[in-house]
Motif scaffolding. Sequence first.
Motif, PDB file in Angstrom:
ATOM      1  N   ALA A  77       1.941   6.837  -0.251  1.00 36.91           N
ATOM      2  CA  ALA A  77       2.283   5.800   0.189  1.00 36.91           C
ATOM      3  C   ALA A  77       3.294   4.773  -0.710  1.00 36.91           C
ATOM      4  O   ALA A  77       4.275   4.360  -0.320  1.00 36.91           O
ATOM      5  N   GLU A  94       1.829   0.987   6.032  1.00 38.55           N
ATOM      6  CA  GLU A  94       2.148   2.521   5.904  1.00 38.55           C
ATOM      7  C   GLU A  94       0.846   3.082   5.334  1.00 38.55           C
ATOM      8  O   GLU A  94       0.416   4.193   5.776  1.00 38.55           O
ATOM      9  N   SER A  98      -1.689   5.770   7.330  1.00 35.04           N
ATOM     10  CA  SER A  98      -1.872   7.015   6.597  1.00 35.04           C
ATOM     11  C   SER A  98      -3.347   7.234   6.428  1.00 35.04           C
ATOM     12  O   SER A  98      -3.998   8.334   6.707  1.00 35.04           O
TER      13      SER A  98
END
Length: 201
Positions: A77, A94, A98
Amino acid sequence: MARPKSSQHEFKRDEILDAAAQCFADRSYPAASMNDIALACGTSKARLYHYYGSKEAILFDLLDRYTQRLLAIIGHAEATAQRRNLDERAALHELIRSFLQEYETSATRHVALLGDTKFLGDAQRELILNRQRDVVSAVTRFLRRAYPQRLNAANQTAVTMMLFGMINWTFTWLRPGGAMSYAAFAEEVIATLERGLAGGA
């Protein structure tokens, strides 16, 4: 010189870990036996001992690989955020996506991480706990960078654990193929953070 382990050997270990994680989730770690795991793998107990010398060795390998996986997700990430030139909030968002993408396929491993680490020996338990601390510290950094005006030394631990509280127990109620997908839930978590943390920024 020892022969290198084949890829098939590692594939078999993955199968064993999948079966063991399910056994631990279904029966509890103390109640699950090597025989239960062997049966779940469709193999003999003797064959299982070829790969692992004990149930504790299976648990440690399971948690060792899983915590390394969580740290790898964080590293990926961070690299993705740099490569795509994301701002700090987008980078955190994000990361949340994830994590939940991972949780969708690793619920039984997460059950073991949250409930069974205490059954490891001292040195192995401390290693896994240190990895968990590293995950928490990394997420705290993501949150602090994303919402610098809201997080401070006094509240950053509470806010980080609030986020983990939202996502870590999804295995108890969120089901793949259910009314809400893991991806949709990730967006709800992100929206909650944005409304709750960004609002006072």
